[in-house]
Design a protein around this motif. Structure first.
Motif, PDB file in Angstrom:
ATOM      1  N   LEU A 255       2.357   6.127  -7.166  1.00 23.60           N
ATOM      2  CA  LEU A 255       1.398   6.907  -7.752  1.00 23.60           C
ATOM      3  C   LEU A 255       1.679   8.434  -7.800  1.00 23.60           C
ATOM      4  N   ARG A 256       2.247   9.024  -6.656  1.00 22.11           N
ATOM      5  CA  ARG A 256       2.817  10.387  -6.593  1.00 22.11           C
ATOM      6  C   ARG A 256       4.061  10.628  -7.470  1.00 22.11           C
ATOM      7  N   ALA A 257       4.711   9.572  -7.653  1.00 23.35           N
ATOM      8  CA  ALA A 257       5.929   9.834  -8.496  1.00 23.35           C
ATOM      9  C   ALA A 257       5.856   9.915  -9.990  1.00 23.35           C
ATOM     10  N   VAL A 258       4.553   9.024 -10.315  1.00 17.17           N
ATOM     11  CA  VAL A 258       4.307   9.293 -11.770  1.00 17.17           C
ATOM     12  C   VAL A 258       3.129  10.110 -12.171  1.00 17.17           C
ATOM     13  N   ASP A 259       2.574  10.681 -11.355  1.00 17.68           N
ATOM     14  CA  ASP A 259       1.592  11.432 -11.390  1.00 17.68           C
ATOM     15  C   ASP A 259       1.853  12.854 -12.363  1.00 17.68           C
ATOM     16  N   GLY A 260       2.953  13.185 -12.105  1.00 14.81           N
ATOM     17  CA  GLY A 260       3.466  14.541 -12.880  1.00 14.81           C
ATOM     18  C   GLY A 260       3.733  14.331 -14.501  1.00 14.81           C
ATOM     19  N   ALA A 261       4.109  12.874 -14.730  1.00 12.38           N
ATOM     20  CA  ALA A 261       4.234  12.269 -15.929  1.00 12.38           C
ATOM     21  C   ALA A 261       2.901  11.827 -16.633  1.00 12.38           C
ATOM     22  N   ASN A 262       1.604  12.349 -15.867  1.00 11.17           N
ATOM     23  CA  ASN A 262       0.460  12.147 -16.712  1.00 11.17           C
ATOM     24  C   ASN A 262       0.202  10.562 -16.539  1.00 11.17           C
ATOM     25  N   LYS A 263       0.794   9.919 -15.678  1.00 12.59           N
ATOM     26  CA  LYS A 263       0.459   8.435 -15.572  1.00 12.59           C
ATOM     27  C   LYS A 263      -0.213   8.322 -14.071  1.00 12.59           C
ATOM     28  N   ALA A 264      -0.783   6.956 -14.185  1.00 17.82           N
ATOM     29  CA  ALA A 264      -0.880   6.678 -12.734  1.00 17.82           C
ATOM     30  C   ALA A 264      -0.956   5.086 -12.656  1.00 17.82           C
ATOM     31  N   LEU A 265      -0.404   4.553 -11.575  1.00 17.33           N
ATOM     32  CA  LEU A 265      -0.244   3.061 -11.605  1.00 17.33           C
ATOM     33  C   LEU A 265      -1.527   2.612 -10.758  1.00 17.33           C
TER      34      LEU A 265
ATOM     35  N   ALA B 271       0.894  -1.317  -0.057  1.00 16.68           N
ATOM     36  CA  ALA B 271      -0.094  -0.042  -0.053  1.00 16.68           C
ATOM     37  C   ALA B 271       0.869   1.316  -0.045  1.00 16.68           C
ATOM     38  N   ALA B 272       2.056   1.522   0.917  1.00 15.14           N
ATOM     39  CA  ALA B 272       2.891   2.274   0.801  1.00 15.14           C
ATOM     40  C   ALA B 272       3.407   2.623  -0.205  1.00 15.14           C
ATOM     41  N   ALA B 273       3.993   1.407  -1.014  1.00 13.35           N
ATOM     42  CA  ALA B 273       4.864   1.720  -2.249  1.00 13.35           C
ATOM     43  C   ALA B 273       3.991   2.114  -3.390  1.00 13.35           C
ATOM     44  N   LEU B 274       2.698   1.759  -3.227  1.00 18.63           N
ATOM     45  CA  LEU B 274       1.918   2.248  -4.585  1.00 18.63           C
ATOM     46  C   LEU B 274       1.669   3.527  -4.313  1.00 18.63           C
ATOM     47  N   GLU B 275       1.305   4.086  -3.028  1.00 18.34           N
ATOM     48  CA  GLU B 275       0.983   5.420  -2.862  1.00 18.34           C
ATOM     49  C   GLU B 275       2.300   6.344  -3.295  1.00 18.34           C
ATOM     50  N   HIS B 276       3.459   6.155  -3.200  1.00 20.33           N
ATOM     51  CA  HIS B 276       4.728   6.748  -3.401  1.00 20.33           C
ATOM     52  C   HIS B 276       4.738   6.694  -4.793  1.00 20.33           C
TER      53      HIS B 276
END
Length: 123
Positions: free
Chosen positions: A100-110, A93-98
């Motif tokens: 998600l924030r990391a790729v959000d700027g690239a217009n992507k979402a895991l 859960a923590a890794a996915l949250e991290h």
């Protein structure tokens, strides 16, 4: 499994890969797939639902997520039903949250499908 992970690592055409229910993959196969995620630049979805990765195999995938560059194309990672402990599910859960924030700027979402399903939400 070594052959599959080697092919995925440097493949430039493969976009989606489902290994669902391949219970022989186990922790060792999870570690091999984690290594290939670090070098693959085209894979969008990886489904490893029910592959008996266990805590060790899922942790390998989590380490790969943590080191994935922002240019990663991975958008969906399915890791549910792999015989993980509650502690590893919390790490997931923590890794996915991290991530998600990391790729959000690239217009992507895991998509955290593995997390939702492991917590009992419907598929």
């Amino acid at each position: 499994m070594a052959i599959i992970s080697a092919l995925v690592a440097h493949n430039t055409c493969l976009l989606d890969l489902s290994l669902t229910g391949n219970w022989r993959i186990g922790a060792e196969g999870g570690a091999l797939m984690a290594e290939c995620l670090e070098s693959n630049r085209t894979l969008r979805t990886l489904d490893m639902y029910g592959c008996k990765l266990g805590d060790e195999g899922v942790r390998s995938m989590l380490r790969a997520l943590a080191t994935m560059p922002a240019r990663s194309t991975l958008r969906s990672l399915e890791l549910a039903e792999n015989g993980t402990s509650a502690a590893v599910e919390a790490e997931l859960a923590a890794a996915l949250e991290h991530h998600l924030r990391a790729v959000d700027g690239a217009n992507k979402a895991l998509t955290p499908t593995g997390l939702r399903r492991s917590q009992g939400a419907p598929k």
